[in-house]
Every structure is written in C-alpha cells, then in structure tokens.
Design a protein around this motif. Structure first.
Motif, short mmCIF file in Angstrom:
data_model
loop_
_atom_site.label_atom_id
_atom_site.label_comp_id
_atom_site.label_asym_id
_atom_site.label_seq_id
_atom_site.Cartn_x
_atom_site.Cartn_y
_atom_site.Cartn_z
N ARG A 146 4.24 17.13 -1.56
CA ARG A 146 4.53 17.80 0.46
C ARG A 146 4.08 15.92 1.07
O ARG A 146 5.14 15.90 1.83
CB ARG A 146 3.34 17.84 0.86
N ASN A 147 3.97 14.73 -0.15
CA ASN A 147 3.94 13.64 0.61
C ASN A 147 6.28 13.31 0.35
O ASN A 147 6.78 12.29 2.02
CB ASN A 147 3.47 12.31 0.35
N VAL A 148 6.24 13.77 -0.36
CA VAL A 148 7.64 13.48 -0.42
C VAL A 148 8.88 14.67 -0.39
O VAL A 148 9.44 14.09 0.79
CB VAL A 148 7.86 13.62 -1.97
N GLU A 149 7.70 15.75 0.47
CA GLU A 149 8.83 16.82 1.30
C GLU A 149 9.18 16.18 2.56
O GLU A 149 9.61 16.50 3.36
CB GLU A 149 7.97 17.64 0.72
N GLU A 185 0.88 -1.38 -0.20
CA GLU A 185 -0.07 -0.01 0.50
C GLU A 185 1.08 1.13 0.03
O GLU A 185 1.99 1.38 0.48
CB GLU A 185 -0.91 0.56 1.09
N SER A 186 0.31 1.92 -0.76
CA SER A 186 1.02 3.30 -0.80
C SER A 186 1.16 4.47 0.51
O SER A 186 2.15 5.05 0.75
CB SER A 186 0.92 4.51 -1.95
N ALA A 187 0.40 4.36 1.12
CA ALA A 187 0.00 4.81 2.94
C ALA A 187 0.31 6.12 2.55
O ALA A 187 1.24 6.74 3.56
CB ALA A 187 1.28 4.02 3.11
N LEU A 188 -0.06 7.04 1.37
CA LEU A 188 0.63 8.63 1.50
C LEU A 188 -0.53 8.96 2.54
O LEU A 188 -1.35 8.52 2.79
CB LEU A 188 0.45 8.71 0.14
N MET A 189 -0.23 10.26 3.09
CA MET A 189 -0.74 11.26 3.95
C MET A 189 -2.10 11.27 2.78
O MET A 189 -1.80 12.69 2.27
CB MET A 189 -0.34 12.45 4.18
N PRO A 190 -3.79 11.77 2.78
CA PRO A 190 -4.34 11.73 1.92
C PRO A 190 -4.45 13.60 1.58
O PRO A 190 -4.77 13.86 0.64
CB PRO A 190 -5.43 11.03 2.91
N TRP A 191 -4.24 13.75 2.95
CA TRP A 191 -4.17 15.40 2.85
C TRP A 191 -3.18 16.19 2.66
O TRP A 191 -3.09 17.91 2.18
CB TRP A 191 -4.91 16.01 4.06
#
Length: 287
Positions: A128-131, A117-123
C-alpha cells in the motif's frame, strides 16, 4: 552512353552519392561501395546544470558556479566531504529549492527522490505504500495492486508485500522506498545517501539490486554519497565536489561497469585514486 566511375589500376575513383529520399550527401567509402554515414547526434542531456550558485539568506555561498550535464540513462555519483553541497545540489535538481544564480534544466516529467530515511507510512503495508505513489500519479484503482506487486517483485520483495514497515529490516524498508520511487515513473531518479545507515553486507546487496533495476529500467540516476567505494562501485561517472563553497573539482568516467563488486580490484584501484584527491581537497579547505 554513360560510363561508370573511372578506374586506374583496379582502384575505383571517389564519388559522392545521396541517401535515397533524404538528399543527404554521403562520402566515399574505402571500398567504393558502402557509404560513410554521419555519426548520430549526441542526445540532449537529461539534466543540465549551468553556472549554478546557491546562497541561503545572507550566509556564505554553498555552491559556486557549478556546471554539469548528465546524459539520459547515465548513472552519476556525486561524491564529496560532508558539507560540500551535494544534497543542496540534489535538491535543486529535484526542484525542492531554487538556485541563487544559474539554470537547472530537467525533464518536464520531473524527478523521483529517494532519501536516506525510507519515510514509509507506518500504518500502511509495503504494497500500500507503493500503491500510494501510484494513486498520486493517477493510476486507476483497479490497476494499482498488480502494478505495486510488480514493482515489489522488481526489488525482490514480493513476499513482504503485506508487512508493515516495523516488521521489515532497514534494508527491506529501503527496497520498498526504491519501489515507491520507481512507481512515480519519472525519467530521473535522485538518491540522497539512501544506504548510508545500513550495514556493509546489506548495502552491498542493495548495490546489486539498484544496478539491476537501473539496467532494466534505463533510468537516469544521480546518487549522492560520501562513501568513495560506493561511488566507485556504482557510478558510470564519479563527480568529486570540493567545499567552501561547493564546486566540481574532478570527475572519473568508468568504461566497464558490468561485473563490478565492492571488492573488485578495479573498484579498489579507483577508490585509492579518488581518495587521494578527496584528501587534497579536505586539506586545502582546512588550511
């Protein structure tokens, strides 16, 4: 008066010289001119696993006496049937768990992990996920945007930098997750079936992206999969694990890794060989 090497019938007799400034004896060459240098020593493994066993509580052994050395910059695929302990071994390498017995040695800088699962922050946007990974690494705020965009460009996703996860396809989310893993700047990248939930075409495209990034960065990659073709397509080395308990039963080294595709004849031939061995292991465990 000194004399040079004795000659007989035009052949220079063997002599021993010393490398300038090092005092290292050099053996004679065939032409009596160029010294024979010692081969360079093999590099220390990036990951060393020695006699590793794992048991959860009072349950049965999950892993039993696993030993594996992974060279710096090597792409290794761990392959096996479901429940053979592939993910457990990956977690031990990542330091997310400890072995019951044995030793796991990894670089002091640690490892980056990419899950199914990518588990990215949805907001947060892709950028900004990479940052966020850069921030946790201590990269100054003024540098984060440019570095994040550079990493997204490495996975061909610059145009989606300002989109949030729900606006991205599954394959695009996994690319962001890969960029975020690379942002951690760790020498070892651990990947636990990251493309398993994707359709075949998207998975094939991401294989190409991952191979390109691997060659460009020189990362050591340990890639867990139960897909035989995927392992034969990606790995420099394919390590097959048996089950109950998990252990290494066989491995294949691929000399030529450039130009491979999922439909390549050499990938198909290797897949047939690996599948046959995997079936033997599954039948043995079912007996």
């Amino acid at each position: 008066m000194t004399s040079g090497p004795r000659r007989a019938s035009g052949v220079v007799s063997p002599s021993v010289d010393t490398a300038p400034g090092r005092g290292i004896p050099l053996g004679p060459s065939f032409d009596g001119v160029a010294p024979v240098l010692r081969p360079p020593a093999a590099p220390e493994p990036a990951v060393r696993i020695e006699g590793v066993s794992k048991r959860f509580g009072d349950g049965p052994l999950v892993l039993d006496d696993v030993g594996l050395d992974i060279a710096p910059g090597e792409f290794v695929c761990l392959l096996g049937a479901s429940g053979c302990g592939k993910s457990t071994l990956l977690n031990l390498i990542a330091g997310l768990d400890r072995p019951t017995a044995g030793v796991v040695e990894t670089p002091a800088e640690g490892s980056a992990v990419m899950f199914q699962e990518s588990a990215l922050m949805p907001w947060l946007t892709a950028r900004r996920n990479v940052e966020l990974a850069l921030r946790l690494r201590g990269v100054p705020r003024a540098e984060r945007r440019a570095k994040a965009l550079s990493l997204l460009d490495a996975v061909n996703l610059t145009d989606a930098a300002d989109k949030r996860p729900h606006e991205l396809s599954g394959g695009m989310r996994q690319r962001v997750a890969l960029a975020r893993a690379l942002a951690q700047d760790r020498p070892v990248l651990l990947m636990d079936e990251p493309f398993a939930a994707l359709d075949a075409i998207t998975r094939d495209l991401l294989h190409e992206e991952l191979e390109r990034v691997w060659r460009a960065t020189g990362r050591t990659i340990v890639f867990v999969t139960h897909n035989v073709r995927e392992a034969a397509r990606l790995g420099q080395r394919v390590v097959l694990m048996g089950s109950r308990p998990g252990r290494i039963v066989q491995e294949w080294r691929i000399a030529k890794t450039t130009g491979r595709r999922i439909e390549s004849p050499e990938v198909a031939a290797l897949s047939v060989e690996i599948t046959e061995q995997l079936r033997k292991e599954i039948r043995r465990n079912a007996a």
